[in-house]
Design an enzyme around this catalytic site. Structure first.
Site, PDB file in Angstrom:
ATOM      1  CB  CYS A   1      -1.034   0.012   1.119  1.00 30.31           C
ATOM      2  SG  CYS A   1      -0.840  -1.201   2.390  1.00 30.31           S
TER       3      CYS A   1
ATOM      4  NE  ARG B   1       2.447  -8.849   5.165  1.00 33.49           N
ATOM      5  CZ  ARG B   1       1.141  -8.673   4.984  1.00 33.49           C
ATOM      6  NH1 ARG B   1       0.287  -9.396   5.682  1.00 33.49           N
ATOM      7  NH2 ARG B   1       0.699  -7.772   4.141  1.00 33.49           N
TER       8      ARG B   1
ATOM      9  CD  GLN C   1      -0.495  -8.580   0.236  1.00 33.93           C
ATOM     10  OE1 GLN C   1       0.019  -7.533  -0.145  1.00 33.93           O
ATOM     11  NE2 GLN C   1      -1.171  -8.670   1.375  1.00 33.93           N
TER      12      GLN C   1
ATOM     13  CG  ASP D   1      -2.237  -5.345  -2.254  1.00 34.17           C
ATOM     14  OD1 ASP D   1      -3.409  -5.178  -1.893  1.00 34.17           O
ATOM     15  OD2 ASP D   1      -1.264  -4.875  -1.638  1.00 34.17           O
TER      16      ASP D   1
ATOM     17  CG  HIS E   1      -4.048  -0.213  -2.496  1.00 37.56           C
ATOM     18  ND1 HIS E   1      -2.944  -0.929  -2.895  1.00 37.56           N
ATOM     19  CD2 HIS E   1      -4.216  -0.487  -1.175  1.00 37.56           C
ATOM     20  CE1 HIS E   1      -2.445  -1.587  -1.868  1.00 37.56           C
ATOM     21  NE2 HIS E   1      -3.198  -1.347  -0.809  1.00 37.56           N
TER      22      HIS E   1
ATOM     23  CE  LYS F   1      -8.711  -7.739   9.051  1.00 40.20           C
ATOM     24  NZ  LYS F   1      -7.597  -8.633   8.786  1.00 40.20           N
TER      25      LYS F   1
ATOM     26  CG  HIS G   1      -5.796  -1.199   2.028  1.00 43.68           C
ATOM     27  ND1 HIS G   1      -4.439  -1.067   2.104  1.00 43.68           N
ATOM     28  CD2 HIS G   1      -6.310  -0.110   2.656  1.00 43.68           C
ATOM     29  CE1 HIS G   1      -4.142   0.049   2.748  1.00 43.68           C
ATOM     30  NE2 HIS G   1      -5.257   0.659   3.090  1.00 43.68           N
TER      31      HIS G   1
END
Length: 649
Positions: free
Chosen positions: A341, A370, A388, A390, A392, A476, A522
């Site tokens: 992000c 991570r 991910q 991912d 946005h 979320k 997100h």
RNA sequence: GCCGAUGUAGCUCAGGGGUAGAGCACUUCCUUGGUAAGGAAGGGGUCAUGAGUUCAACUCUCAUCAUCGGCUCCA
């Protein structure tokens, strides 16, 4: 006299009984067979012991084994039975909590200084439980004052129980006793231990007292029981079957992925077939995203530490991350990116934005790193490096709800294609009593939480609410799918965020020619490629849909004489993008079929003298058997038809 | 990270203080076959790694690494 009471049943029928009758006796008055099958009752909407007397007019539902209420009471009583066994085997054992869970029950115990319960003790416990259950002890409920309860458990030296009692309200405390064992418990319970016929003590684990890692580690003992041996046998078979679907096992068998201690724990290596499949998922998703107005971006795997200080991630998680990366330049520090992000915020910042171009939907298959705790790593479902899907969304406040709803649609679409018919949707909100865990103003949090609840409601999504499960920057909506043994894994997630736009100073020019701050969403649909593939493996047992599977067909020549023709067919199929192999080993056809069935290749194409003569292939569908003879072109049409049904056009 | 367990051939596993075993897989040969295991021979192991005890350790002890089941955590 008021000694007659009226009991109303779920079907609306009413029967009269003497005051003080128990639900068990009511069941027996209907039929002795029913009485043997019921384990709990709901009386006036409250879950009760069967043996508890009903003192007035009431509605009554009797719970047979198939009701969760019955299992709950059954397993809860079984936990008490196990505790009784433990106390009998090891006097002085201290007891924590012992609830029923989804499949069975556990009890958290402290065996005392110097004593360790090990796997080899499990059969002992099991045998003792069987012995105690056979004693037909009634399970007796008593109401006691807080003082009495305190005295009882203080005398026993059960400090965990007294801690629990100290937090209970006087007048609400009940005890349950069977044989010589008394436990603090809300109930309800079985009338008698004798219904517990089949017992399995499953496993041992450590568990922090009250879930607090700063407190003592108790020994948690898991078990499961059934009213019939047959049910236990079936359960054990089911568990065994589930183990065969474990993605770690299938991933190895089908050569999809591997781990190497030399590379590092939790760092998955995608083998050719797995990488191929992962790429196919990415390609499919990319196509879907482009149709839905997303633009693809790409960002580096590291970022300056200041980026994460700006986002707030460094403060929250810096200490538990992979260590920062230093450079020859004094004072310059980078970090492996733990999320995409902040990079995406800077992409938004790289160009000016007008309200006309919002929403901006920015997607990336971004690999993040991570440092998960070592004990948390689990196959592909929990790793230290993962990709991910991912994205946005940067939108105007008035677009938020529509954007959110469109993402719910996308999740539902992708899950349908993946065949995840049973998923759960969880709305994760912040814990209002724990402000330190979160960043941002109360006002923004309330707006964000409201937007999620409304969007989910308008989509008629069945959701559960989890307080305290929010991300630190926003609430979320998470989509969870179960693995082979019933554990839930979060795949898709949609998160509303007012905080990062503020921290990164994101802005767009409104119709009023003023600067405004966009709202950020997100979201990930697969969640991560790793976890999605893992859950997909366990849900399909490795029998992937035709469009996705690494090898779609394998040609099995009956003897080496037909290898030449096999190559001709291979060329035809590969030219039509059917991923095909030849198994030209010197083996009999039965053997080749068996081996390739076990590889879960969807189509097996047997060719021999007849097929060579006719220019055909004999088609066998994996798991289903012979589909008859057809021309290669017809087979291509068949496969394309499958793919079309699976993913459209 | 914490509690408990496990680590022997590519895989699944047996064994045990004194020169390492099976089945499957693999290689070669025989066999050339019709819808879930044809036959024979052969190759393959620093018994996770490191230290200690012992005349001798794969076996016993300790440590480390990894894995498994939970707990905690999960941006």
């Amino acid at each position: 006299m008021e000694s007659i009471i009226r009991i109303t049943f779920p079907d609306g029928s009413v029967r009269e009984y003497n005051k003080g009758i128990t639900s068990y006796e009511v069941a027996r008055s209907i039929s002795p067979g029913l009485a043997a099958d019921v384990f709990a009752a709901t009386v006036n909407g409250e879950l009760w012991d069967l043996a508890r007397p009903v003192q007035g007019d009431a509605t009554l539902r009797l719970h047979k084994w198939d009701d969760p209420e019955a299992k709950h009471a059954f397993w809860h009583s079984s936990a008490h039975l196990m505790a009784e066994a433990l106390e009998s085997l090891w006097p002085g054992t201290k007891f924590g909590i012992g609830p029923a869970v989804e499949n069975g029950f556990y009890y958290d115990v402290d065996p005392g200084e110097g004593k360790v319960i090990t796997d080899s003790d499990l059969p002992l416990i099991e045998d003792k439980m069987k012995e105690l259950a056979a004693r037909n002890s009634p399970i007796i409920r008593t109401e006691v004052s807080k003082k009495e309860a305190m005295e009882l458990f203080t005398a026993k030296g059960d400090e965990y129980k007294t801690e629990l009692i100290s937090e209970l309200e006087d007048g609400t405390i009940t005890l349950y006793r069977q044989g010589n064992f008394t436990d603090l418990c809300r109930g309800p319970h079985l009338p008698n231990t004798s219904s517990i016929k089949a017992i399995k003590v499953l496993s041992l684990a450590g568990a922090y007292w009250r879930g607090d890692e700063k407190r003592k580690m108790m020994t948690r003992i898991y078990g499961i029981t059934f009213p019939k041996q047959k049910l236990l046998d079936e359960y054990m078979v089911m568990i065994e079957e589930a183990r065969k679907r474990d993605h770690r096992r299938i991933g190895k068998d089908l050569e999809l992925f591997a781990f190497s201690p030399r590379v590092g724990m939790g760092l998955p290596l995608w083998l050719p077939k797995g990488a191929d499949m992962k790429q196919r998922l990415i390609d499919f998703m990319t196509k879907v995203l482009k149709e839905r107005g997303y633009t693809m971006v790409s960002t580096p795997h590291i970022g300056n530490v200041d980026l994460y200080k700006t986002s707030g991630h460094f403060e929250k998680y810096g200490a538990d991350s992979f260590r920062p990366i230093t450079t020859p330049q004094e004072g310059e520090v980078f970090m492996l990116k733990p999320m995409n992000c902040p990079h995406h915020c800077e992409i938004f910042n790289a160009t000016p934005h007008s309200y006309r171009e919002l929403p901006v939907r920015m997607a990336e298959f971004g690999t993040v790193y991570r440092y998960e705790q070592s004990g948390e790593l689990h196959g592909l479902t929990r790793v230290r490096s993962f990709t991910q899907d991912d994205a946005h969304h940067f939108c105007r406040p008035d677009q938020l709800k529509e954007e959110f709803k469109s993402i719910i649609d996308l999740v539902q679409y992708i899950f349908k294609i993946a065949g995840f018919s049973e998923f759960t949707a969880q709305i994760s909100l912040r814990d209002p009593n724990n402000h330190e865990k979160y960043i941002g103003s109360d006002e923004n949090w309330e707006k964000a939480e409201q937007a999620i609840i409304e969007a989910a409601g308008e989509k008629n999504l069945a959701t559960t609410i989890a307080i305290g499960e929010a991300a630190f920057y926003g609430p979320k909506l998470d989509f969870m799918v179960r693995d082979a043994i019933g554990r839930k894994w979060q795949l898709g997630t949609i998160q509303v965020d007012y905080n990062l736009p503020e921290r990164f100073g994101l802005e767009y020019t409104g119709s009023d020619n003023q600067k405004h701050q966009p709202v950020m969403i997100h979201r990930a649909i697969f969640g991560s490629m790793e976890r999605f593939v893992a859950v997909l493996i366990e849900n399909t047992a490795g029998r992937f849909p035709v469009w996705l599977t690494p090898d779609q067909a394998v040609i099995l020549p009956i003897s080496e004489k037909f290898n030449e023709y096999a190559k001709t067919v291979l060329n035809i199929l590969n030219n039509s993008d059917i991923r095909t192999l030849i198994d030209d080993r010197n083996e009999k056809i039965g053997k080749k079929i068996r081996d390739n069935e076990l590889k879960r290749i969807p189509y097996l194409l047997v060719i021999g003298e007849k097929e060579v003569g006719a220019g055909t292939v004999s088609v066998r569908k994996q798991g289903e058997g012979d589909r008859g003879v057809m021309k290669p072109e017809e087979f291509i049409t068949l496969v394309k038809g499958d793919i079309n049904r699976e993913i459209g056009n």
